[in-house]
Design a protein around this motif. Structure first.
Motif, PDB file in Angstrom:
ATOM      1  N   UNK A  83       0.814  -1.216   0.000  1.00 55.13           N
ATOM      2  CA  UNK A  83       0.000   0.000   0.000  1.00 55.13           C
ATOM      3  C   UNK A  83       0.848   1.266   0.000  1.00 55.13           C
ATOM      4  N   UNK A  84       1.921   1.283   0.753  1.00 55.06           N
ATOM      5  CA  UNK A  84       2.775   2.470   0.824  1.00 55.06           C
ATOM      6  C   UNK A  84       3.359   2.801  -0.550  1.00 55.06           C
ATOM      7  N   UNK A  85       3.767   1.774  -1.297  1.00 54.70           N
ATOM      8  CA  UNK A  85       4.312   1.984  -2.645  1.00 54.70           C
ATOM      9  C   UNK A  85       3.233   2.522  -3.591  1.00 54.70           C
ATOM     10  N   UNK A  86       2.054   1.942  -3.514  1.00 52.01           N
ATOM     11  CA  UNK A  86       0.938   2.407  -4.342  1.00 52.01           C
ATOM     12  C   UNK A  86       0.614   3.857  -3.999  1.00 52.01           C
ATOM     13  N   UNK A  87       0.546   4.151  -2.714  1.00 51.80           N
ATOM     14  CA  UNK A  87       0.252   5.501  -2.244  1.00 51.80           C
ATOM     15  C   UNK A  87       1.275   6.504  -2.778  1.00 51.80           C
ATOM     16  N   UNK A  88       2.553   6.175  -2.672  1.00 45.48           N
ATOM     17  CA  UNK A  88       3.601   7.080  -3.158  1.00 45.48           C
ATOM     18  C   UNK A  88       3.525   7.262  -4.672  1.00 45.48           C
ATOM     19  N   UNK A  89       3.202   6.200  -5.403  1.00 44.76           N
ATOM     20  CA  UNK A  89       3.035   6.312  -6.854  1.00 44.76           C
ATOM     21  C   UNK A  89       1.875   7.240  -7.202  1.00 44.76           C
ATOM     22  N   UNK A  90       0.763   7.079  -6.494  1.00 42.97           N
ATOM     23  CA  UNK A  90      -0.407   7.922  -6.740  1.00 42.97           C
ATOM     24  C   UNK A  90      -0.086   9.373  -6.402  1.00 42.97           C
ATOM     25  N   UNK A  91       0.534   9.609  -5.251  1.00 39.73           N
ATOM     26  CA  UNK A  91       0.885  10.984  -4.870  1.00 39.73           C
ATOM     27  C   UNK A  91       1.809  11.624  -5.901  1.00 39.73           C
ATOM     28  N   UNK A  92       2.757  10.855  -6.422  1.00 43.57           N
ATOM     29  CA  UNK A  92       3.645  11.378  -7.464  1.00 43.57           C
ATOM     30  C   UNK A  92       2.876  11.741  -8.716  1.00 43.57           C
ATOM     31  N   UNK A  93       1.946  10.890  -9.108  1.00 40.66           N
ATOM     32  CA  UNK A  93       1.124  11.146 -10.293  1.00 40.66           C
ATOM     33  C   UNK A  93       0.254  12.390 -10.092  1.00 40.66           C
ATOM     34  N   UNK A  94      -0.289  12.540  -8.884  1.00 39.68           N
ATOM     35  CA  UNK A  94      -1.177  13.668  -8.594  1.00 39.68           C
ATOM     36  C   UNK A  94      -0.465  15.018  -8.667  1.00 39.68           C
ATOM     37  N   UNK A  95       0.859  15.034  -8.488  1.00 40.23           N
ATOM     38  CA  UNK A  95       1.583  16.318  -8.570  1.00 40.23           C
ATOM     39  C   UNK A  95       1.514  16.907  -9.972  1.00 40.23           C
ATOM     40  N   UNK A  96       1.149  16.114 -10.962  1.00 42.19           N
ATOM     41  CA  UNK A  96       1.074  16.584 -12.348  1.00 42.19           C
ATOM     42  C   UNK A  96      -0.352  16.940 -12.784  1.00 42.19           C
ATOM     43  N   UNK A  97      -1.307  16.837 -11.868  1.00 45.06           N
ATOM     44  CA  UNK A  97      -2.689  17.183 -12.198  1.00 45.06           C
ATOM     45  C   UNK A  97      -2.849  18.694 -12.029  1.00 45.06           C
ATOM     46  N   UNK A  98      -3.173  19.414 -13.114  1.00 44.33           N
ATOM     47  CA  UNK A  98      -3.278  20.869 -13.022  1.00 44.33           C
ATOM     48  C   UNK A  98      -4.424  21.336 -12.124  1.00 44.33           C
ATOM     49  N   UNK A  99      -4.277  22.537 -11.610  1.00 44.65           N
ATOM     50  CA  UNK A  99      -5.306  23.186 -10.777  1.00 44.65           C
ATOM     51  C   UNK A  99      -5.738  22.309  -9.615  1.00 44.65           C
ATOM     52  N   UNK A 100      -4.777  21.725  -8.931  1.00 45.82           N
ATOM     53  CA  UNK A 100      -5.111  20.830  -7.827  1.00 45.82           C
ATOM     54  C   UNK A 100      -4.063  20.908  -6.724  1.00 45.82           C
ATOM     55  N   UNK A 101      -4.453  20.397  -5.564  1.00 44.22           N
ATOM     56  CA  UNK A 101      -3.548  20.273  -4.415  1.00 44.22           C
ATOM     57  C   UNK A 101      -3.934  18.997  -3.684  1.00 44.22           C
ATOM     58  N   UNK A 102      -2.965  18.090  -3.539  1.00 43.44           N
ATOM     59  CA  UNK A 102      -3.196  16.824  -2.838  1.00 43.44           C
ATOM     60  C   UNK A 102      -2.133  16.629  -1.773  1.00 43.44           C
ATOM     61  N   UNK A 103      -2.484  15.904  -0.706  1.00 39.75           N
ATOM     62  CA  UNK A 103      -1.532  15.638   0.367  1.00 39.75           C
ATOM     63  C   UNK A 103      -1.848  14.306   1.039  1.00 39.75           C
ATOM     64  N   UNK A 104      -0.828  13.771   1.672  1.00 40.03           N
ATOM     65  CA  UNK A 104      -0.947  12.551   2.467  1.00 40.03           C
ATOM     66  C   UNK A 104      -1.577  12.916   3.794  1.00 40.03           C
ATOM     67  N   UNK A 105      -2.615  12.208   4.145  1.00 37.91           N
ATOM     68  CA  UNK A 105      -3.248  12.412   5.445  1.00 37.91           C
ATOM     69  C   UNK A 105      -2.649  11.412   6.427  1.00 37.91           C
ATOM     70  N   UNK A 106      -1.911  11.909   7.389  1.00 39.47           N
ATOM     71  CA  UNK A 106      -1.315  11.040   8.404  1.00 39.47           C
ATOM     72  C   UNK A 106      -2.319  10.796   9.518  1.00 39.47           C
TER      73      UNK A 106
END
Length: 110
Positions: free
Chosen positions: A3-26
């Motif tokens: 899950x951690x690897x999948x999460x990091x891959x998704x977060x990396x992909x999300x950095x390229x989505x325009x007009x957006x802001x995403x973060x890891x919820x701890x």
């Protein structure tokens, strides 16, 4: 993939989505150095089941619960996703970047 690897891959992909802001919820809690364990918050405003990734895209709130191929959401995670959906947000379980891309396209935000 874990899950951690999948999460990091998704977060990396999300950095390229325009007009957006995403973060890891701890949500693992605070480290108790005396007992050498993570302790949950006892704050009455803390929520159980909050998704792993939170964000906003063009004004829409998004909650992504990341799971491995065999991972299953807890009841509180399911309830959180349902509540966000009822409130007009986009909330779903993702097991890969492809899942996120599909959900974004279905919602018309990509």
């Amino acid at each position: 993939m874990k899950e951690k690897e999948i999460e990091n891959n998704i977060l990396g992909w999300l950095t390229h989505v325009p007009s957006s802001k995403f973060w890891k919820n701890s949500s693992i809690g605070l480290w108790d150095n005396t007992k050498k364990v993570y302790r949950k918050s006892f704050n009455r405003h803390a929520l159980n089941g909050v998704s792993d990734i939170l964000g906003i895209k063009d004004g829409q709130f998004i909650a992504i619960e990341v799971k491995s191929k065999t991972g299953r959401p807890t009841e509180s995670q399911k309830q959180f996703l349902e509540e966000i959906t009822k409130l007009g947000g986009l909330a779903f379980i993702a097991r890969s970047i492809d899942d996120v891309e599909v959900k974004f396209k279905e919602a018309g935000i990509l």
